[in-house]
Design an enzyme around this catalytic site. Structure first.
Site, PDB file in Angstrom:
ATOM      1  N   ARG A 212       7.173  -6.510  -8.476  1.00 19.86           N
ATOM      2  CA  ARG A 212       7.329  -7.900  -8.010  1.00 19.86           C
ATOM      3  C   ARG A 212       8.797  -8.312  -8.064  1.00 19.86           C
ATOM      4  O   ARG A 212       9.330  -8.910  -7.125  1.00 19.86           O
ATOM      5  CB  ARG A 212       6.482  -8.838  -8.879  1.00 19.86           C
ATOM      6  CG  ARG A 212       4.994  -8.703  -8.625  1.00 19.86           C
ATOM      7  CD  ARG A 212       4.218  -9.812  -9.310  1.00 19.86           C
ATOM      8  NE  ARG A 212       4.228  -9.725 -10.753  1.00 19.86           N
ATOM      9  CZ  ARG A 212       3.213  -9.296 -11.500  1.00 19.86           C
ATOM     10  NH1 ARG A 212       2.087  -8.899 -10.923  1.00 19.86           N
ATOM     11  NH2 ARG A 212       3.306  -9.265 -12.799  1.00 19.86           N
ATOM     12  N   ASP A 248      -5.352 -15.005  -0.026  1.00 16.04           N
ATOM     13  CA  ASP A 248      -6.301 -14.410  -0.973  1.00 16.04           C
ATOM     14  C   ASP A 248      -7.693 -14.945  -0.641  1.00 16.04           C
ATOM     15  O   ASP A 248      -7.834 -16.055  -0.136  1.00 16.04           O
ATOM     16  CB  ASP A 248      -5.930 -14.759  -2.424  1.00 16.04           C
ATOM     17  CG  ASP A 248      -6.541 -13.782  -3.431  1.00 16.04           C
ATOM     18  OD1 ASP A 248      -5.821 -12.885  -3.916  1.00 16.04           O
ATOM     19  OD2 ASP A 248      -7.751 -13.906  -3.722  1.00 16.04           O
ATOM     20  N   ASN A 275     -10.335 -13.749   4.048  1.00 14.98           N
ATOM     21  CA  ASN A 275     -10.477 -12.309   3.893  1.00 14.98           C
ATOM     22  C   ASN A 275      -9.229 -11.697   4.541  1.00 14.98           C
ATOM     23  O   ASN A 275      -8.970 -11.907   5.730  1.00 14.98           O
ATOM     24  CB  ASN A 275     -11.751 -11.874   4.617  1.00 14.98           C
ATOM     25  CG  ASN A 275     -11.961 -10.368   4.561  1.00 14.98           C
ATOM     26  OD1 ASN A 275     -11.011  -9.595   4.386  1.00 14.98           O
ATOM     27  ND2 ASN A 275     -13.194  -9.958   4.707  1.00 14.98           N
ATOM     28  N   ALA A 276      -8.466 -10.946   3.783  1.00 16.54           N
ATOM     29  CA  ALA A 276      -7.188 -10.436   4.287  1.00 16.54           C
ATOM     30  C   ALA A 276      -7.376  -9.527   5.501  1.00 16.54           C
ATOM     31  O   ALA A 276      -6.516  -9.494   6.382  1.00 16.54           O
ATOM     32  CB  ALA A 276      -6.445  -9.700   3.178  1.00 16.54           C
ATOM     33  N   CYS A 336      -4.015   0.746  -6.246  1.00 14.50           N
ATOM     34  CA  CYS A 336      -4.250   0.965  -7.683  1.00 14.50           C
ATOM     35  C   CYS A 336      -5.496   1.810  -7.909  1.00 14.50           C
ATOM     36  O   CYS A 336      -6.064   1.803  -8.993  1.00 14.50           O
ATOM     37  CB  CYS A 336      -4.329  -0.375  -8.419  1.00 14.50           C
ATOM     38  SG  CYS A 336      -5.610  -1.465  -7.807  1.00 14.50           S
TER      39      CYS A 336
HETATM   40  N1  SAH Z   1      -0.639  -9.162  -6.254  1.00 13.26           N
HETATM   41  C1  SAH Z   1      -1.295  -9.738  -7.397  1.00 13.26           C
HETATM   42  C2  SAH Z   1      -2.558  -9.020  -7.798  1.00 13.26           C
HETATM   43  C3  SAH Z   1      -3.597  -8.893  -6.720  1.00 13.26           C
HETATM   44  S1  SAH Z   1      -5.168  -8.449  -7.310  1.00 13.26           S
HETATM   45  C4  SAH Z   1      -0.320  -9.767  -8.579  1.00 13.26           C
HETATM   46  O1  SAH Z   1       0.638  -8.979  -8.595  1.00 13.26           O
HETATM   47  O2  SAH Z   1      -0.505 -10.588  -9.483  1.00 13.26           O
HETATM   48  C5  SAH Z   1      -6.123  -8.392  -5.878  1.00 13.26           C
HETATM   49  C6  SAH Z   1      -6.439  -9.738  -5.265  1.00 13.26           C
HETATM   50  O3  SAH Z   1      -7.111  -9.482  -4.035  1.00 13.26           O
HETATM   51  C7  SAH Z   1      -7.370 -10.644  -6.081  1.00 13.26           C
HETATM   52  O4  SAH Z   1      -6.745 -11.875  -6.293  1.00 13.26           O
HETATM   53  C8  SAH Z   1      -8.614 -10.829  -5.183  1.00 13.26           C
HETATM   54  O5  SAH Z   1      -9.118 -12.157  -5.193  1.00 13.26           O
HETATM   55  C9  SAH Z   1      -8.056 -10.506  -3.828  1.00 13.26           C
HETATM   56  N2  SAH Z   1      -9.014  -9.977  -2.824  1.00 13.26           N
HETATM   57  C10 SAH Z   1      -9.980  -9.049  -2.983  1.00 13.26           C
HETATM   58  N3  SAH Z   1     -10.566  -8.754  -1.802  1.00 13.26           N
HETATM   59  C11 SAH Z   1      -9.943  -9.525  -0.879  1.00 13.26           C
HETATM   60  C12 SAH Z   1     -10.059  -9.655   0.541  1.00 13.26           C
HETATM   61  N4  SAH Z   1     -10.943  -8.926   1.245  1.00 13.26           N
HETATM   62  N5  SAH Z   1      -9.240 -10.515   1.152  1.00 13.26           N
HETATM   63  C13 SAH Z   1      -8.324 -11.238   0.491  1.00 13.26           C
HETATM   64  N6  SAH Z   1      -8.159 -11.146  -0.848  1.00 13.26           N
HETATM   65  C14 SAH Z   1      -8.949 -10.297  -1.520  1.00 13.26           C
END
Ligand code: SAH
Length: 396
Positions: A212, A248, A275-276, A336
């Site tokens: 980050r 998110d 949904n991403a 991950c």
């Molecule tokens: N980048 C963040 C961690 C992300 S964890 C950090 O560094 O702190 C993964 C995230 O993806 C979670 O917040 C979860 O809510 C989100 N997520 C899971 N499936 C998703 C989807 N289909 N679309 C959008 N967000 C999603």
């Protein structure tokens, strides 16, 4: 363990003996020949077919991972043994690490304490005990940590689902002191609130901390942070960008994200609950362009069986993200899933780029933060991969 210090014996097959000699800490149930009187969660002495002692391990009668090696010596691990492991873990991290408010003190097998995670947020210690064996010795590890690190409270975030596989209950329990609902973490000048009680993992994703911070340098123009959780990547990039779109699927994550933006006085973030997969597709259709895209999805491949579907998922989001890059734009993309190793992830990114009709330069190959140590003999410990790619489609 009996009071006399004698441990039950577990005999392993030749393949396991070879793995142990190569210092791999996991032995699967198929490679166990006889478990004699060992009870679930016992510390056991591991022997080969000839009776030679190979070391000491936690025994699980339930998990596919039957043995988690604790030592290659014929020892009976006591308080002093675990205190020495804590000393090694702290020494491995050095003193520089203290500049981070939130950091990992013990990372399971990477630190020779299988099945235990211990994170500190300021002076608040949050632990996760993932196996029955670990549960029996955790008090020794905690005592050692408290003697060496300033600790005002201890919270057990024992709610991960893997505990069920070990026959353990899932619970969140205050072990000592009072853990606040929010601990404000300073991450290289960006402040965010970790929630040890209800936040993801032990309150935040500490493994991405250094990635980050690295993203700050790539921030410029228009930025997209997809799978953002509480906007922690976004906040770093926002320092140097005109606008950051934060996506998110979780409304709760976005509430945390907005609060974090306010905490940092950042006004250039836009929050989108979506949904991403769909969001990226829609932006591509609209012909949007970004100078920096960051992708940090949850582990799509939680088990080996998930890998084919996970590959499709990773490929799809990376393909879309590459198409969203403005000329010379940067993609910071993470996985991950430990079931998908770095060469496989890189191969998949190559396929995504080919399908997207894009070319890119690999600017950085990054991984998990340095307080999540990876043993050479235990590649499974290196679960987080993070590639920084720069669009080079128009370049010669
Ligand atoms: N980048 C963040 C961690 C992300 S964890 C950090 O560094 O702190 C993964 C995230 O993806 C979670 O917040 C979860 O809510 C989100 N997520 C899971 N499936 C998703 C989807 N289909 N679309 C959008 N967000 C999603």
């Amino acid at each position: 363990m009996s009071p006399s210090g004698r441990l039950p014996d577990v005999t392993v097959r030749l393949r396991a003996k070879r793995r142990i000699e190569a210092r791999h800490p996991w032995i699967f149930a198929d490679d166990v020949a006889a478990s004699n009187a060992a009870a679930h969660g016992d510390l056991v002495r591991v022997r080969d077919a000839a009776g030679t002692v190979l070391g000491v391990a936690f025994w699980s009668a339930r998990s596919k991972i039957a043995l988690r090696m604790v030592s290659l010596e014929d020892v009976v691990p006591d308080e002093a043994f675990w205190a020495a492991r804590v000393d090694e873990a702290l020494a491995r991290r050095g003193t520089e690490i203290a500049r981070w408010t939130a950091r990992r003190l013990v990372f399971g097998e990477g630190d020779g304490v299988p099945g235990l995670v211990a994170d500190i947020y300021g002076t608040h210690l949050v632990i996760q005990v993932l196996t029955a064996g670990t549960e029996r010795v955790v008090n020794h590890v905690l005592a050692a940590l408290r003697e060496r690190v300033a600790v005002d409270s201890v919270l057990a975030r024992n709610d991960p689902s893997v505990r069920t596989l070990e026959g353990l209950t899932r619970e969140v329990r205050q072990l000592s002191g009072t853990t606040p609902e929010a601990v404000v973490v300073d991450e290289g000048g960006v402040r965010y609130a970790a929630d040890p009680w209800r936040g993801q993992k032990t309150g935040a994703f500490l493994d991405q901390r250094e990635n980050r911070v690295a993203c700050r340098a790539y921030g410029r123009g228009r930025v997209l942070d997809a799978f953002s959780y509480h906007a922690s990547f976004a906040l770093h990039a926002a320092r140097n960008a005109a606008e950051v779109v934060v996506v998110d699927a979780s409304a709760e994550a976005l509430v945390r994200g907005r609060a974090n933006a306010e905490r940092n006085g950042a006004t250039n973030l836009t929050f989108v609950e979506a949904n991403a997969f769909e969001d990226l597709r829609a932006r591509e259709r609209r012909g949007e362009r970004f100078d920096l895209v960051m992708l940090d999805p949850p582990a799509f491949a939680k088990s080996r069986g998930d890998v084919p579907a996970a590959r499709r998922g990773y490929k799809e989001i990376n393909l879309r993200a590459l198409r969203l890059l403005a000329p010379g734009g940067v993609l910071v993309t993470s996985s991950c899933s430990y079931n998908l190793d770095e060469p496989s992830f890189e191969g998949l990114l190559r396929e995504s780029a080919a399908d997207a009709g894009r070319d890119a330069v690999v600017v950085e190959r990054r991984g998990q933060a340095s307080d999540h140590p990876v043993r050479l003999a235990f590649p499974e410990g290196r679960y987080l991969k993070c590639f920084v790619l720069r669009d080079a489609t128009g370049a010669p």
